[in-house]
Design an enzyme around this catalytic site. Structure first.
Site, PDB file in Angstrom:
ATOM      1  N   THR A   1     -64.244  20.559  14.473  1.00 30.23           N
ATOM      2  CA  THR A   1     -63.464  20.656  13.371  1.00 30.23           C
ATOM      3  C   THR A   1     -63.368  19.623  12.191  1.00 30.23           C
ATOM      4  O   THR A   1     -63.302  19.452  11.365  1.00 30.23           O
ATOM      5  CB  THR A   1     -62.040  21.303  13.668  1.00 30.23           C
ATOM      6  OG1 THR A   1     -62.138  22.315  14.318  1.00 30.23           O
ATOM      7  CG2 THR A   1     -61.127  21.273  12.535  1.00 30.23           C
TER       8      THR A   1
ATOM      9  N   SER B   1     -67.992  22.733  19.202  1.00 30.52           N
ATOM     10  CA  SER B   1     -67.820  22.284  20.594  1.00 30.52           C
ATOM     11  C   SER B   1     -68.030  23.433  21.463  1.00 30.52           C
ATOM     12  O   SER B   1     -68.480  23.119  22.597  1.00 30.52           O
ATOM     13  CB  SER B   1     -66.943  21.568  21.051  1.00 30.52           C
ATOM     14  OG  SER B   1     -65.579  21.845  21.200  1.00 30.52           O
TER      15      SER B   1
ATOM     16  N   THR C   1     -62.601  20.036  19.541  1.00 27.74           N
ATOM     17  CA  THR C   1     -61.475  19.726  20.844  1.00 27.74           C
ATOM     18  C   THR C   1     -61.750  20.870  21.641  1.00 27.74           C
ATOM     19  O   THR C   1     -61.183  20.689  22.804  1.00 27.74           O
ATOM     20  CB  THR C   1     -60.254  19.959  19.816  1.00 27.74           C
ATOM     21  OG1 THR C   1     -60.180  21.290  19.333  1.00 27.74           O
ATOM     22  CG2 THR C   1     -59.954  19.006  18.899  1.00 27.74           C
ATOM     23  N   ASP C   2     -62.471  22.032  21.518  1.00 30.04           N
ATOM     24  CA  ASP C   2     -62.543  22.930  22.384  1.00 30.04           C
ATOM     25  C   ASP C   2     -63.040  22.546  23.913  1.00 30.04           C
ATOM     26  O   ASP C   2     -62.528  22.922  24.879  1.00 30.04           O
ATOM     27  CB  ASP C   2     -63.119  24.218  22.024  1.00 30.04           C
ATOM     28  CG  ASP C   2     -62.638  25.091  20.506  1.00 30.04           C
ATOM     29  OD1 ASP C   2     -61.297  24.782  20.486  1.00 30.04           O
ATOM     30  OD2 ASP C   2     -63.084  25.819  20.184  1.00 30.04           O
TER      31      ASP C   2
HETATM   32  N1  ASP Z   1     -63.587  25.101  17.484  1.00 26.23           N
HETATM   33  C1  ASP Z   1     -63.380  23.678  17.175  1.00 26.23           C
HETATM   34  C2  ASP Z   1     -64.583  23.122  18.169  1.00 26.23           C
HETATM   35  O1  ASP Z   1     -64.190  22.760  19.174  1.00 26.23           O
HETATM   36  C3  ASP Z   1     -61.959  23.216  17.119  1.00 26.23           C
HETATM   37  C4  ASP Z   1     -61.910  21.758  16.940  1.00 26.23           C
HETATM   38  O2  ASP Z   1     -62.712  21.048  16.881  1.00 26.23           O
HETATM   39  O3  ASP Z   1     -60.613  21.518  16.862  1.00 26.23           O
HETATM   40  O4  ASP Z   1     -65.497  22.636  17.363  1.00 26.23           O
END
Ligand code: ASP
Length: 321
Positions: A13, A56, A87-88
């Site tokens: 993200t 991710s 973050t995932d």
């Molecule tokens: N769906 C995103 C990822 O993990 C979430 C994020 O980066 O916060 O790429």
């Protein structure tokens, strides 16, 4: 003298922006933005390299391991490295690098919960905080760190606990390792528990199966049919499973599949306490390995690394203690 820090981008993200038709999607503006971000260059001398630009959930253990080798090579020329990531699956990649990197220099993961031009964007602040942590003398020898929301976590303990909040990363049961203040980086506890698995390869055919009441044995059977080399069982409480699965577990162990038990509980260790059929003590008697306090996804990463290096269950067992 200012430190030399390399920022490696992998996507997430933090590198995405909102499109009114498509939703939040990857963009290639992060590097451009960072190059023009004056605050960063006042903190350290920065170089930026793109390793990937993926959400991710696209990350795989093979790619994580490739990133680890890349970081080990690149860090020779720098004082520290910051890695931006989605973050995932951040906690899995950070832990893979924590286990497999050979460097003592700071390696810091960061991310963002908010994309592009959302109000209260957290990405730029997290990146500056991470660079400050990576450039700080007290960050050496701490293993891989995760910086989010002005807090510092160890890769081993950190978990994404919320789907949307800016403070979505916690270290359940243990708390943060430190925090970022406006004038300094403050560490307030020592790291006692840390493992390394310096391996040239990993074994990715490792499953994770979570116990739920009344669960069918078809998942364990499928692992056997698909020649899994290892299985992490996310068991109930102290490390217990339904009695009717014991036959399948014995079958797996007899087929030289390493079975490691962790708990689906939020915090705490598994222990061979209960002697009833399917209880932790019973499972250990059948050759199951206790995985301590690691959460399922991290125990799986650790088993992948261990099985890339060792095949003897006894050795794997010692490395889980
Ligand atoms: N769906 C995103 C990822 O993990 C979430 C994020 O980066 O916060 O790429």
């Amino acid at each position: 003298m200012k430190k030399r820090i390399l920022i490696i981008t992998t996507g997430g993200t933090i590198a995405m922006r909102y499109d009114s038709e498509k939703g939040v999607i990857p963009s290639d503006e992060l590097i451009e933005f960072l190059l023009k971000f004056p605050k960063l260059n006042s903190v350290a001398n920065i170089d930026i390299l793109e390793f990937a630009n993926i959400p991710s959930p696209f990350m795989t253990p093979d790619k994580m391991f490739e990133l680890s080798k890349f970081v080990d090579l690149k860090i020779i020329d720098y004082d520290g490295i910051v890695i931006t990531h989605g973050t995932d699956t951040l906690e899995e990649t950070a832990y893979m690098l924590d286990l497999t990197l050979t460097t003592r220099k700071p390696v810091v993961f960061t991310a963002a919960m908010r994309s592009g031009d959302e109000l209260g964007l957290d990405g730029p602040r997290n990146i500056v905080g991470s660079v400050r942590v990576a450039a700080h003398p007290n960050s050496i020898d701490k293993g891989v760190l995760v910086v989010m929301n002005d807090e510092i976590h160890t890769a081993r303990d950190v978990v994404k606990v919320d789907t949307g909040r800016v403070d979505s990363f916690e270290s359940p049961g243990y708390g943060t390792l430190g925090y970022i203040d406006s004038d300094d980086i403050i560490y307030h506890r020592k790291i006692i528990q840390r493992d390394s698995v310096w391996t040239d390869k990993i074994e990715t055919n490792v499953d994770l199966i979570k116990m739920v009441s009344g669960i069918s044995n078809r998942y364990l059977k499928s692992s056997l049919d698909n020649n899994a080399k290892g299985i992490i069982i996310e068991a109930f409480g102290r490390g217990n499973i339904p009695p009717y699965l014991v036959t399948d577990i014995v079958n797996l162990v007899n087929n030289n599949i390493i079975v490691v038990l962790v708990s689906r509980a939020y915090t705490g260790r598994v222990l061979p306490e209960y002697g009833y059929s399917g209880g932790g003590k019973d499972l250990v008697n059948h050759g199951v390995i206790m995985g301590g306090d690691l959460k399922g996804p991290k125990a799986r990463i650790k088993l992948m690394c261990l099985l890339g290096k060792y095949i003897e269950p006894e050795t794997v067992k010692k490395m889980f203690l």
